[in-house]
Design a protein around this motif. Structure first.
Motif, mmCIF file in Angstrom:
data_model
loop_
_atom_site.group_PDB
_atom_site.id
_atom_site.type_symbol
_atom_site.label_atom_id
_atom_site.label_comp_id
_atom_site.label_asym_id
_atom_site.label_seq_id
_atom_site.Cartn_x
_atom_site.Cartn_y
_atom_site.Cartn_z
ATOM 1 N N ARG A 165 0.916 -1.393 -0.008
ATOM 2 C CA ARG A 165 0.016 0.133 0.025
ATOM 3 C C ARG A 165 0.876 1.124 0.105
ATOM 4 N N ILE A 166 0.421 2.361 -0.710
ATOM 5 C CA ILE A 166 1.168 3.489 -0.578
ATOM 6 C C ILE A 166 0.650 4.206 0.616
ATOM 7 N N ILE A 167 1.424 4.728 1.481
ATOM 8 C CA ILE A 167 1.200 5.412 2.702
ATOM 9 C C ILE A 167 0.537 6.613 2.412
ATOM 10 N N PRO A 168 -0.531 6.912 3.073
ATOM 11 C CA PRO A 168 -1.192 8.136 2.682
ATOM 12 C C PRO A 168 -0.327 9.398 3.409
ATOM 13 N N VAL A 169 -0.283 10.310 2.599
ATOM 14 C CA VAL A 169 0.441 11.712 3.001
ATOM 15 C C VAL A 169 -0.244 12.627 2.656
ATOM 16 N N ASP A 170 -0.129 13.575 3.614
ATOM 17 C CA ASP A 170 -0.807 14.862 3.525
ATOM 18 C C ASP A 170 0.167 15.920 3.285
ATOM 19 N N CYS A 171 -0.109 16.835 2.276
ATOM 20 C CA CYS A 171 0.830 17.743 1.729
ATOM 21 C C CYS A 171 0.986 18.997 2.567
ATOM 22 N N LEU A 172 0.406 19.349 3.321
ATOM 23 C CA LEU A 172 0.672 20.453 4.281
ATOM 24 C C LEU A 172 1.692 20.306 5.192
ATOM 25 N N PRO A 173 2.821 20.663 5.177
ATOM 26 C CA PRO A 173 3.697 20.967 6.111
ATOM 27 C C PRO A 173 3.286 21.203 7.628
ATOM 28 N N ARG A 174 4.088 20.491 8.641
ATOM 29 C CA ARG A 174 4.009 20.960 9.917
ATOM 30 C C ARG A 174 5.310 21.714 10.507
ATOM 31 N N VAL A 175 5.083 22.678 11.063
ATOM 32 C CA VAL A 175 6.310 23.675 11.343
ATOM 33 C C VAL A 175 6.630 23.567 12.784
ATOM 34 N N LEU A 176 7.977 23.675 12.798
ATOM 35 C CA LEU A 176 8.381 23.881 14.374
ATOM 36 C C LEU A 176 9.357 25.269 14.152
ATOM 37 N N SER A 177 9.453 25.709 15.326
ATOM 38 C CA SER A 177 10.448 26.936 15.301
ATOM 39 C C SER A 177 11.783 26.380 15.656
ATOM 40 N N GLY A 178 12.861 27.208 15.282
ATOM 41 C CA GLY A 178 14.318 26.838 15.612
ATOM 42 C C GLY A 178 14.219 26.645 17.031
ATOM 43 N N GLY A 179 13.808 27.496 17.715
ATOM 44 C CA GLY A 179 13.979 27.428 19.140
ATOM 45 C C GLY A 179 13.329 26.156 19.736
ATOM 46 N N GLU A 180 11.992 25.884 19.339
ATOM 47 C CA GLU A 180 11.374 24.617 19.841
ATOM 48 C C GLU A 180 12.370 23.318 19.673
ATOM 49 N N TRP A 181 12.965 23.417 18.361
ATOM 50 C CA TRP A 181 13.744 22.237 17.971
ATOM 51 C C TRP A 181 14.968 22.100 18.806
ATOM 52 N N ARG A 182 15.648 23.156 19.163
ATOM 53 C CA ARG A 182 16.875 23.075 20.008
ATOM 54 C C ARG A 182 16.684 22.539 21.237
ATOM 55 N N GLU A 183 15.599 22.921 21.860
ATOM 56 C CA GLU A 183 14.853 22.336 23.052
ATOM 57 C C GLU A 183 14.857 20.775 22.984
ATOM 58 N N LEU A 184 14.071 20.457 21.836
ATOM 59 C CA LEU A 184 13.841 19.071 21.596
ATOM 60 C C LEU A 184 15.120 18.072 21.706
ATOM 61 N N GLU A 185 16.168 18.826 20.676
ATOM 62 C CA GLU A 185 17.431 18.347 20.578
ATOM 63 C C GLU A 185 18.081 17.923 21.984
ATOM 64 N N ALA A 186 18.064 19.091 22.814
ATOM 65 C CA ALA A 186 18.863 18.646 23.854
ATOM 66 C C ALA A 186 18.162 17.528 24.716
#
Lengths: 477, 322
Positions: free
Chosen positions: A71-92
């Motif tokens: 099966r082809i995995i369903p994919v939604d075309c609209l991107p989800r966005v995270l800010s750089g700051g949110e990401w740095r926290e997650l990364e740590a």
């Protein structure tokens, strides 16, 4: 396109909108693009994205499904966005968590200090079916038991939480890359103006990680990706990764062990293998050590591994650290091994093996999600509020019969992100699975496989149960 | 290269060659349905089933002898050879098997090769005999042929010339020798049992091999069966002639990296030498061409077994370590 009817709910964190209905700062670019793009154009974009998945043959399999084997995995075309700051926290937070988990693994297969010191009860560790007695006394190269980890994160109004650590053979990274490729090609201008961080170097990072973990003294290690074969649900990903890192894609029958050394059968004769990025479960690795009836395994590979002649990534036995009961103790591990405060919280978890936890679970079944400790992929769980009284009663019986097999958690209001559903933009629940790589250092590419529950109101994001994927954009700042 | 990957590429080559060969035959056959006499159509089906060594669906060929049925039953036969999934030789089965092998070894293909093949597969997946029969079946076959040619072109333009390339071509060349020897044999057999075989039966064979112009230039406008066979067997300038296919086979095998057993590799080269001698020397003696073609075909099967034992499934206990 009109976003006036986009539904907001004060109890659910919306990724795009603040509670007052105005778009979040890091979502303004996407918000504007959605407002400015016509419904017809968005439908075209969705068709392009779906079409590219189909012509690339990006497929997965659902077990127990007789028809349509791919099966082809369903994919939604609209991107989800995270800010750089949110990401740095997650990364740590992710780095911290994987460090603690690797220390935990070295400890429970070694001196078991954490048990001695009473931080984790002995029966939680030893009672776990994923605890591999065969690994006791083993020291993983550079202390890295888990080289590749896929952590499931969710967001609620209280912030990000870890839902699950996948430390055995986590999958989904090929979808992360495929989603990016397809969505980037369809939202060209938006992508360029949004300044999204690159994830395309994932293959190089993976290769570096695997090379770093090669046995001492190998200068140009031969790497193989071990797959259960084309009938495995994640075969596409195994193939994709082998290609990305220039490794051979092998099945058990292509490998053999002679005098403690692993070889693969090539057209020119036998060739030594130094690192095996294995995508088969522990049970099917070596019929001599684990399941005798396994046809997939390589007899003797565990012996070669213990002698240090080959590296297996991930190490066997890592399942003890992502067990659903052990999960409850990960914040304690972080405090115990690193003397740090956990950066990303756990979801509150009640262990039914404890009398208090059992009582609480049975008393509040209608408000809880109850999970089986040994199951994954959304199978075998009860979502209390969505179940009928009869289903709850039947499930309660099972919990009472084997309390140690169950844990419960509050039903989380997973955050929602805008998705294109039947030509309208509607919110759907999402999670994300970033991939954390651990070699001589910890590396994370700024992206994730973002899963979305495409059915209205559904909280289950698993692709086997009506879930799909979407691209996740981490912005530069 | 991993033996199993090499084997997958080898089979990919074989299946695609097979699917294309059959599509070319069916294209010519469905064109004949428009304006050729019934005897010729009958001859065409005999030739097709003969070279596949397959029994036609019960009764269909007998009925064909009557004019009224020739079109109706051509439908059944074309379906059997094109979309029948239980027929391992059908075009559908060939494309599906090629794609399945490609899926196993996709990491050894260029991205363009996979996309090209997957599109052909998705196209044929969505069709039935009704879809192609209504308007112009020959167009469907022409497109299938062109798609497989495109795949060959994309492969030539994008594939890294490693061992994978060698094994893909090895599979194609072996299959080509097998198909051509079987087809020429079937042509002679069908000509022997059909009364009044027209010149067109031989012209169509030349067209199948893109050899009509070359024939006119080399011989004359008068089509002589023996000369047609000579051209298709021995003219090394003709892309699909037996002689040229064998030369390619020999070159691919010689260029393949060291095998685990020098002895076995030598045996394979000697076998190709014997096959070439059949085509390049014995052929000129003009004895029984059918027995010669059948010997060639049997050698081709032996060669397949040798390649499999030498590179793909050799015993590991005394294999060298590289």
């Amino acid at each position: 396109m009109d976003l006036d009817n986009y539904e907001l709910d004060a109890d659910v964190y919306d990724e795009m909108f603040q509670a007052n209905g105005s778009p979040r700062a890091h979502y303004q670019g996407v918000h504007r693009a959605l407002t400015d793009t016509s419904a017809a154009d968005l439908a075209d974009i969705q068709d392009q994205v779906t079409g590219s998945f189909s012509s690339e043959g990006i497929s997965f399999k659902v077990y127990g499904d007789e028809e349509g084997d791919e099966r082809i995995i369903p994919v939604d075309c609209l991107p989800r966005v995270l800010s750089g700051g949110e990401w740095r926290e997650l990364e740590a937070g992710l780095t911290q968590r994987l460090m603690a988990l690797n220390l935990f693994l070295a400890d429970v297969y070694g001196a078991a200090r954490i048990v001695e010191d009473g931080v984790i009860p002995v029966d939680v560790v030893r009672g776990c079916p994923q605890y591999r007695i065969e690994m006791r006394g083993f020291q993983a190269p550079h202390g890295v038991w888990v080289a590749i980890c896929g952590t499931d994160l969710v967001r609620t109004n209280e912030g990000f939480k870890v839902l699950e650590d996948n430390l055995r053979v986590p999958s989904g990274v090929a979808y992360m890359l495929a989603n990016r490729k397809a969505v980037k090609a369809s939202f060209r201008r938006l992508y360029r103006s949004s300044r999204v961080q690159d994830i395309e170097h994932y293959g190089r990072v993976l290769l570096t990680t695997l090379q770093e973990l090669a046995p001492e003294g190998t200068s140009d290690p031969a790497i193989a990706v071990l797959t259960p074969g084309v009938y495995n649900s994640a075969f596409y990903e195994h193939m994709f990764l082998a290609r990305e890192i220039g490794a051979e894609l092998v099945e058990g029958r292509d490998l053999l062990v002679d005098d403690g050394v692993v070889y693969m059968r090539t057209t020119a004769g036998l060739r030594r293998v130094d690192v095996v990025y294995r995508r088969v479960d522990d049970d099917f690795l070596d019929p001599v050590v684990f399941r005798e009836d396994s046809l997939l395994g390589i007899p003797g590979i565990m012996h070669a591994y213990k002698q240090g002649n080959v590296t297996l990534a991930n190490a066997p036995g890592t399942g003890v650290a992502d067990d659903k009961s052990v999960y409850a103790y990960v914040p304690d591990m972080i405090r115990y091994y690193l003397a740090e405060k956990p950066i990303i919280a756990n979801v509150e978890t009640y262990l039914c093996r404890n009398p208090d936890g059992l009582e609480y679970t049975l008393d509040n079944l209608q408000n809880l999600v109850v999970k089986r400790v040994g199951e994954s992929g959304g199978y075998g769980m009860l979502i209390g509020p969505h179940a009928s009284p009869a289903e709850r009663a039947a499930y309660a019986e099972q919990v009472r019969a084997n309390p140690a097999d169950f844990i419960s958690q509050p039903v989380l209001a997973l955050s929602r992100a805008p998705c294109l559903i039947d030509g309208r933009i509607e919110p759907r629940h999402v999670d994300l699975r970033p991939f954390v790589l651990s070699g001589l250092e910890t590396r994370i590419v700024p992206g994730a496989f973002c899963r979305v529950a495409l059915r209205r109101g559904s909280l289950v994001v698993n692709s086997s149960q009506g879930g799909g994927g979407k691209d996740l954009w981490v912005l530069e700042n | 290269m991993l033996s199993r990957s090499a084997e997958g590429l080898y089979w990919l080559g074989r299946y695609l060659e097979r699917a294309q060969h059959l599509s070319r035959l069916l294209r010519i056959q469905t064109e004949a349905l428009v304006d050729r006499p019934v005897t010729e159509i009958h001859f065409g089906w005999l030739r097709l089933y003969g070279c596949l060594n397959r029994q036609p669906p019960v009764g269909s060929l007998e009925l064909l002898a009557q004019d009224d049925y020739s079109l109706a039953d051509s439908y059944t036969l074309a379906d059997d050879l094109t979309f029948e999934p239980t027929n391992p030789d059908s075009v559908w089965s060939g494309v599906a098997a090629a794609r399945e092998n490609a899926r196993h070894v996709r990491h050894c293909l260029s991205a363009e090769m996979w996309t090209c093949l997957n599109r052909s597969y998705l196209r044929i997946q969505g069709l039935t005999i009704q879809d192609i029969w209504a308007s112009s079946p020959e167009r469907f076959y022409a497109e299938t042929v062109a798609e497989i040619d495109t795949f060959a072109g994309v492969t030539a333009a994008t594939m890294y010339r490693d061992e994978g390339w060698r094994f893909l071509n090895l599979g194609r060349s072996i299959e080509r020798v097998q198909l051509s020897s079987a087809l020429l044999d079937a042509q002679i057999a069908a000509a022997n049992v059909t009364q009044d075989v027209s010149e067109a039966a031989w012209t169509s064979l030349l067209r199948l091999y893109h050899a009509l112009e070359a024939y006119d230039r080399t011989f004359s406008l008068q089509v002589e069966p023996r000369q047609v066979l000579d051209l298709l067997a021995t003219d090394a300038r003709l892309p699909d002639s037996l002689s040229r296919s064998l030369d390619m086979l020999s070159a691919e095998l010689a260029a393949t990296a060291p095998s685990p057993s020098q002895q076995a590799a030598g045996a394979a080269q000697r076998l190709i030498g014997r096959m070439s001698a059949l085509v390049n020397f014995a052929w000129l003696d003009r004895d029984d061409p059918r027995s010669l073609l059948q010997r060639l075909n049997a050698h081709g099967r032996e060669l397949h077994d040798l390649v499999t034992e030498t590179y793909f499934q050799y015993p590991v206990h005394d294999a060298p370590v590289r």
